[in-house]
Design a protein around this motif. Structure first.
Motif, short mmCIF file in Angstrom:
data_model
loop_
_atom_site.label_atom_id
_atom_site.label_comp_id
_atom_site.label_asym_id
_atom_site.label_seq_id
_atom_site.Cartn_x
_atom_site.Cartn_y
_atom_site.Cartn_z
N GLY A 130 51.88 -19.76 -85.28
CA GLY A 130 51.28 -20.54 -83.92
C GLY A 130 52.42 -20.62 -82.81
N GLU A 131 52.07 -21.47 -81.82
CA GLU A 131 52.81 -21.45 -80.85
C GLU A 131 53.91 -22.79 -80.92
OE1 GLU A 131 51.04 -21.60 -76.98
OE2 GLU A 131 49.53 -20.43 -77.71
N PRO A 132 54.91 -22.75 -80.47
CA PRO A 132 55.87 -23.98 -80.53
C PRO A 132 55.26 -25.01 -79.98
CG PRO A 132 56.78 -22.53 -78.98
CD PRO A 132 55.42 -22.00 -79.54
N GLU A 133 55.78 -26.46 -80.61
CA GLU A 133 55.19 -27.83 -80.02
C GLU A 133 56.01 -27.80 -78.56
OE1 GLU A 133 56.14 -32.26 -81.19
OE2 GLU A 133 55.26 -30.85 -82.96
N ARG A 134 55.08 -28.42 -77.82
CA ARG A 134 55.45 -28.77 -76.34
C ARG A 134 55.13 -30.27 -76.05
NH1 ARG A 134 52.62 -24.38 -72.54
NH2 ARG A 134 54.01 -25.46 -71.05
N THR A 135 55.97 -30.93 -75.26
CA THR A 135 55.98 -32.27 -74.84
C THR A 135 55.70 -32.16 -73.50
OG1 THR A 135 57.51 -32.88 -76.49
CG2 THR A 135 57.15 -34.44 -74.84
N PHE A 136 54.82 -33.01 -72.86
CA PHE A 136 54.51 -33.19 -71.64
C PHE A 136 54.79 -34.73 -71.04
CE2 PHE A 136 52.16 -29.90 -72.95
CZ PHE A 136 52.35 -28.71 -72.11
N SER A 137 55.19 -35.07 -69.84
CA SER A 137 55.31 -36.67 -69.41
C SER A 137 55.06 -36.66 -67.98
CB SER A 137 56.74 -36.84 -69.71
OG SER A 137 57.77 -36.04 -68.78
N PHE A 138 54.58 -37.56 -67.55
CA PHE A 138 54.43 -38.12 -66.24
C PHE A 138 54.94 -39.27 -65.95
CE2 PHE A 138 52.10 -39.24 -62.47
CZ PHE A 138 51.91 -38.12 -61.87
N SER A 139 56.13 -39.54 -65.24
CA SER A 139 56.74 -40.95 -64.94
C SER A 139 56.34 -41.64 -63.91
CB SER A 139 58.27 -40.46 -65.08
OG SER A 139 58.53 -39.89 -63.66
N MET A 140 56.65 -42.80 -63.82
CA MET A 140 56.39 -43.70 -62.60
C MET A 140 57.09 -42.98 -61.39
SD MET A 140 54.53 -46.06 -62.81
CE MET A 140 54.56 -47.10 -61.73
N ALA A 141 58.27 -42.39 -61.38
CA ALA A 141 59.03 -41.72 -60.50
C ALA A 141 58.17 -40.61 -60.12
CB ALA A 141 60.29 -41.17 -60.75
N ASP A 142 57.44 -39.97 -60.92
CA ASP A 142 56.45 -38.96 -60.51
C ASP A 142 55.24 -39.58 -59.66
OD1 ASP A 142 57.96 -36.81 -61.80
OD2 ASP A 142 56.70 -37.26 -63.68
N ALA A 143 54.78 -40.72 -60.44
CA ALA A 143 53.61 -41.42 -59.53
C ALA A 143 53.95 -41.74 -58.14
CB ALA A 143 53.14 -42.61 -60.36
N HIS A 144 55.22 -42.24 -57.98
CA HIS A 144 55.65 -42.55 -56.76
C HIS A 144 55.72 -41.35 -55.63
CE1 HIS A 144 56.12 -46.91 -57.12
NE2 HIS A 144 56.58 -46.70 -58.18
N ARG A 145 56.47 -40.58 -56.27
CA ARG A 145 56.61 -39.20 -55.50
C ARG A 145 55.23 -38.62 -54.89
NH1 ARG A 145 60.20 -37.36 -58.19
NH2 ARG A 145 59.23 -36.37 -59.91
N ALA A 146 54.19 -38.71 -55.92
CA ALA A 146 52.96 -38.30 -55.44
C ALA A 146 51.92 -39.54 -54.80
CB ALA A 146 52.11 -37.93 -56.58
#
Length: 76
Positions: free
Chosen positions: A1-17
């Motif tokens: 199988g494929e290696p495990e991946r981790t995803f995130s979205f931070s408040m800094a990302d939310a403010h930047r957007a």
């Protein structure tokens, strides 16, 4: 199988957007920011891992944010 991946979205990302700023103290970004961060991270993860299945589909939250951006640009 494929290696495990981790995803995130931070408040800094939310403010930047400018997601938090557009909420203007109301809506889910103001009342449930942790849940909104989770939904954004989940949306990115799903699109990155299953693009062939989703074929461009976005989450409801992203669609709402996109509609707000389009309205703001039209008002300029």
């Amino acid at each position: 199988g494929e290696p495990e991946r981790t995803f995130s979205f931070s408040m800094a990302d939310a403010h930047r957007a400018k997601l938090v700023e557009r909420a203007a103290g109301k809506g889910p970004w103001a009342t449930y920011p942790d849940r909104m961060l989770l939904m954004r991270a989940r949306g990115f993860a799903l699109r990155d891992v299953f693009p062939d299945v989703l074929r461009g589909l976005v989450t409801a939250e992203e669609a709402q944010d996109l509609a707000a951006v389009v309205q703001a640009l039209a008002a300029e």
